[in-house]
Write a protein that holds these residues in place. Structure first.
Motif, PDB file in Angstrom:
ATOM      1  N   UNK A 183       0.855  -1.182   0.000  1.00 11.01           N
ATOM      2  CA  UNK A 183       0.000   0.000   0.000  1.00 11.01           C
ATOM      3  C   UNK A 183       0.894   1.236   0.000  1.00 11.01           C
ATOM      4  N   UNK A 184       0.665   2.124  -0.933  1.00 11.48           N
ATOM      5  CA  UNK A 184       1.481   3.335  -1.058  1.00 11.48           C
ATOM      6  C   UNK A 184       0.586   4.558  -0.923  1.00 11.48           C
ATOM      7  N   UNK A 185       0.926   5.427   0.024  1.00 16.43           N
ATOM      8  CA  UNK A 185       0.184   6.674   0.213  1.00 16.43           C
ATOM      9  C   UNK A 185       0.861   7.787  -0.580  1.00 16.43           C
ATOM     10  N   UNK A 186       0.060   8.594  -1.262  1.00 15.58           N
ATOM     11  CA  UNK A 186       0.606   9.734  -2.006  1.00 15.58           C
ATOM     12  C   UNK A 186      -0.392  10.883  -1.951  1.00 15.58           C
ATOM     13  N   UNK A 187       0.053  12.062  -2.299  1.00 13.57           N
ATOM     14  CA  UNK A 187      -0.833  13.224  -2.242  1.00 13.57           C
ATOM     15  C   UNK A 187      -0.337  14.306  -3.180  1.00 13.57           C
ATOM     16  N   UNK A 188      -1.228  15.221  -3.506  1.00 15.20           N
ATOM     17  CA  UNK A 188      -0.852  16.366  -4.333  1.00 15.20           C
ATOM     18  C   UNK A 188       0.010  17.321  -3.521  1.00 15.20           C
ATOM     19  N   UNK A 189       1.068  17.818  -4.128  1.00 16.76           N
ATOM     20  CA  UNK A 189       1.962  18.778  -3.475  1.00 16.76           C
ATOM     21  C   UNK A 189       1.847  20.099  -4.207  1.00 16.76           C
ATOM     22  N   UNK A 190       0.978  20.968  -3.699  1.00 16.19           N
ATOM     23  CA  UNK A 190       0.716  22.260  -4.331  1.00 16.19           C
ATOM     24  C   UNK A 190       1.369  23.351  -3.491  1.00 16.19           C
ATOM     25  N   UNK A 191       2.434  23.926  -3.983  1.00 19.94           N
ATOM     26  CA  UNK A 191       3.176  24.927  -3.220  1.00 19.94           C
ATOM     27  C   UNK A 191       2.378  26.206  -3.002  1.00 19.94           C
ATOM     28  N   UNK A 192       1.342  26.416  -3.783  1.00 22.00           N
ATOM     29  CA  UNK A 192       0.514  27.609  -3.597  1.00 22.00           C
ATOM     30  C   UNK A 192      -0.534  27.414  -2.500  1.00 22.00           C
ATOM     31  N   UNK A 193      -0.708  26.175  -2.062  1.00 19.43           N
ATOM     32  CA  UNK A 193      -1.685  25.865  -1.016  1.00 19.43           C
ATOM     33  C   UNK A 193      -0.945  25.693   0.306  1.00 19.43           C
ATOM     34  N   UNK A 194      -1.159  26.571   1.294  1.00 14.84           N
ATOM     35  CA  UNK A 194      -0.432  26.466   2.560  1.00 14.84           C
ATOM     36  C   UNK A 194      -0.690  25.162   3.298  1.00 14.84           C
ATOM     37  N   UNK A 195      -1.803  24.499   3.018  1.00 16.83           N
ATOM     38  CA  UNK A 195      -2.106  23.227   3.703  1.00 16.83           C
ATOM     39  C   UNK A 195      -1.243  22.084   3.182  1.00 16.83           C
ATOM     40  N   UNK A 196      -0.575  22.295   2.041  1.00 14.80           N
ATOM     41  CA  UNK A 196       0.273  21.243   1.489  1.00 14.80           C
ATOM     42  C   UNK A 196       1.446  20.901   2.401  1.00 14.80           C
ATOM     43  N   UNK A 197       1.801  21.829   3.282  1.00 15.43           N
ATOM     44  CA  UNK A 197       2.909  21.546   4.198  1.00 15.43           C
ATOM     45  C   UNK A 197       2.578  20.412   5.158  1.00 15.43           C
ATOM     46  N   UNK A 198       1.295  20.075   5.269  1.00 16.58           N
ATOM     47  CA  UNK A 198       0.884  19.047   6.218  1.00 16.58           C
ATOM     48  C   UNK A 198       0.655  17.680   5.574  1.00 16.58           C
ATOM     49  N   UNK A 199       0.785  17.567   4.244  1.00 16.63           N
ATOM     50  CA  UNK A 199       0.388  16.314   3.598  1.00 16.63           C
ATOM     51  C   UNK A 199       1.235  15.124   4.044  1.00 16.63           C
ATOM     52  N   UNK A 200       2.508  15.363   4.335  1.00 18.54           N
ATOM     53  CA  UNK A 200       3.347  14.236   4.768  1.00 18.54           C
ATOM     54  C   UNK A 200       2.893  13.720   6.124  1.00 18.54           C
ATOM     55  N   UNK A 201       2.509  14.641   7.006  1.00 14.66           N
ATOM     56  CA  UNK A 201       1.996  14.236   8.321  1.00 14.66           C
ATOM     57  C   UNK A 201       0.654  13.528   8.154  1.00 14.66           C
ATOM     58  N   UNK A 202      -0.219  14.086   7.307  1.00 20.74           N
ATOM     59  CA  UNK A 202      -1.508  13.451   7.046  1.00 20.74           C
ATOM     60  C   UNK A 202      -1.314  12.024   6.533  1.00 20.74           C
ATOM     61  N   UNK A 203      -0.321  11.847   5.669  1.00 23.15           N
ATOM     62  CA  UNK A 203      -0.064  10.525   5.097  1.00 23.15           C
ATOM     63  C   UNK A 203       0.424   9.526   6.132  1.00 23.15           C
ATOM     64  N   UNK A 204       1.308   9.971   7.023  1.00 16.29           N
ATOM     65  CA  UNK A 204       1.811   9.082   8.068  1.00 16.29           C
ATOM     66  C   UNK A 204       0.679   8.688   9.022  1.00 16.29           C
ATOM     67  N   UNK A 205      -0.198   9.640   9.336  1.00 20.17           N
ATOM     68  CA  UNK A 205      -1.350   9.326  10.186  1.00 20.17           C
ATOM     69  C   UNK A 205      -2.237   8.286   9.503  1.00 20.17           C
ATOM     70  N   UNK A 206      -2.483   8.461   8.203  1.00 19.12           N
ATOM     71  CA  UNK A 206      -3.319   7.517   7.464  1.00 19.12           C
ATOM     72  C   UNK A 206      -2.667   6.138   7.393  1.00 19.12           C
ATOM     73  N   UNK A 207      -1.359   6.110   7.176  1.00 17.34           N
ATOM     74  CA  UNK A 207      -0.650   4.826   7.145  1.00 17.34           C
ATOM     75  C   UNK A 207      -0.707   4.142   8.507  1.00 17.34           C
ATOM     76  N   UNK A 208      -0.646   4.924   9.571  1.00 13.13           N
ATOM     77  CA  UNK A 208      -0.744   4.350  10.911  1.00 13.13           C
ATOM     78  C   UNK A 208      -2.137   3.769  11.143  1.00 13.13           C
TER      79      UNK A 208
END
Length: 276
Positions: A183-208
């Motif tokens: 299972x591989x988690x991935x996400x959009x990385x949009x530098x113009x969206x300030x919420x993108x800074x959290x996608x790696x944390x969101x992904x680790x939470x989802x993987x957990x």
């Protein structure tokens, strides 16, 4: 646009939904309501729907999907939850048996409830279901490792990488451990969206969440660190998996039926707590 549907016959006008609203946009009254302007601010987190003791309200949005049983029920005692979490193990030996897609869909139906920053729910999934493709990913990871070794400066210690390559060439997969699925988690990385800074944390939470949900289906997992390192550094892997443009890999996990079962809880370091 999300709408707040309220059953006026069930609503007792307690105001709890208004108090708990994260965005503060639910207005109390004869019937709780959200103005059209404020509806655009709604995070769709569902706190209002979850907290209503009467079950009188519902968030309505075509993109949202509920669950057959929407009652939380008993979550278990602290002893039960504690033993479950302490007894969780990384599985590195798997049966030669695949997991039906129907089971996967039930698992992911749980995982999709993982929390995320601003309830953005940015995490997407690639489920590599074919064991042949999983083995191919392991081999491509070995290719990346060989490239790292060849370019490493003399002072860099690559002993661990050499072991992985040697084991692979001798017929033992220490990258994905012969797991039937990944299972591989991935996400959009949009530098113009300030919420993108959290996608790696969101992904680790989802993987957990995935890691903790699997045992209830008789399944085991292990974080695939070697594959994850290669995913964002070895272009052939992104090409093989057809990673959409503008997206980034967040993490990977081996999944399958465990060959062995565990019966005891081992020791761990004491918790380091700095009281303030």
């Amino acid at each position: 646009m999300v709408k707040l549907a309220v059953d006026s016959e069930k609503c007792v006008k307690c105001g709890t939904c208004s108090d708990i609203c994260v965005a503060g946009i639910i207005e109390p009254g004869d019937v709780p309501h959200v103005s059209k302007e404020n509806a655009l601010v709604c995070m769709r987190c569902g706190q209002c729907e979850a907290v209503c003791p009467q079950g009188a309200l519902e968030l309505v949005d075509p993109s949202l999907e509920g669950t057959m049983d929407n009652k939380i029920g008993d979550i278990g005692s602290s002893k039960q939850i504690g033993n479950y979490l302490r007894g969780r193990r990384s599985v590195r030996h798997y049966k030669n048996e695949t997991v039906d897609r129907e089971v996967w869909e039930k698992v992911m139906g749980i995982v999709r409830y993982a929390p995320s920053a601003g309830n953005g729910q940015p995490v997407k999934w690639m489920i590599v279901h074919d064991p042949v493709k999983v083995k191919k990913l392991a081999g491509m990871t070995i290719d990346w490792i060989k490239n790292v070794i060849s370019e490493a400066p003399p002072e860099q210690d690559v002993t661990g990488f050499n072991l992985l390559v040697e084991s692979w060439e001798n017929g033992t997969d220490l990258v994905l451990r012969g797991a039937p699925h990944v299972a591989i988690a991935y996400a959009e990385q949009d530098e113009t969206n300030p919420m993108s800074q959290f996608v790696s944390v969101d992904g680790v939470i989802a993987l957990t969440h995935l890691d903790l949900a699997l045992p209830s289906f008789g399944l085991g997992s292990c974080w695939a660190g070697g594959l994850f390192m290669a995913l964002n550094q070895w272009p052939p892997l992104a090409e093989e998996l057809k990673l959409p443009e503008g997206h980034t890999f967040i993490g990977a996990m081996m999944v399958g039926y465990p060959q062995y079962h565990y019966h005891n809880i081992p020791k761990r370091n004491k918790a380091v707590i700095d009281w303030k």
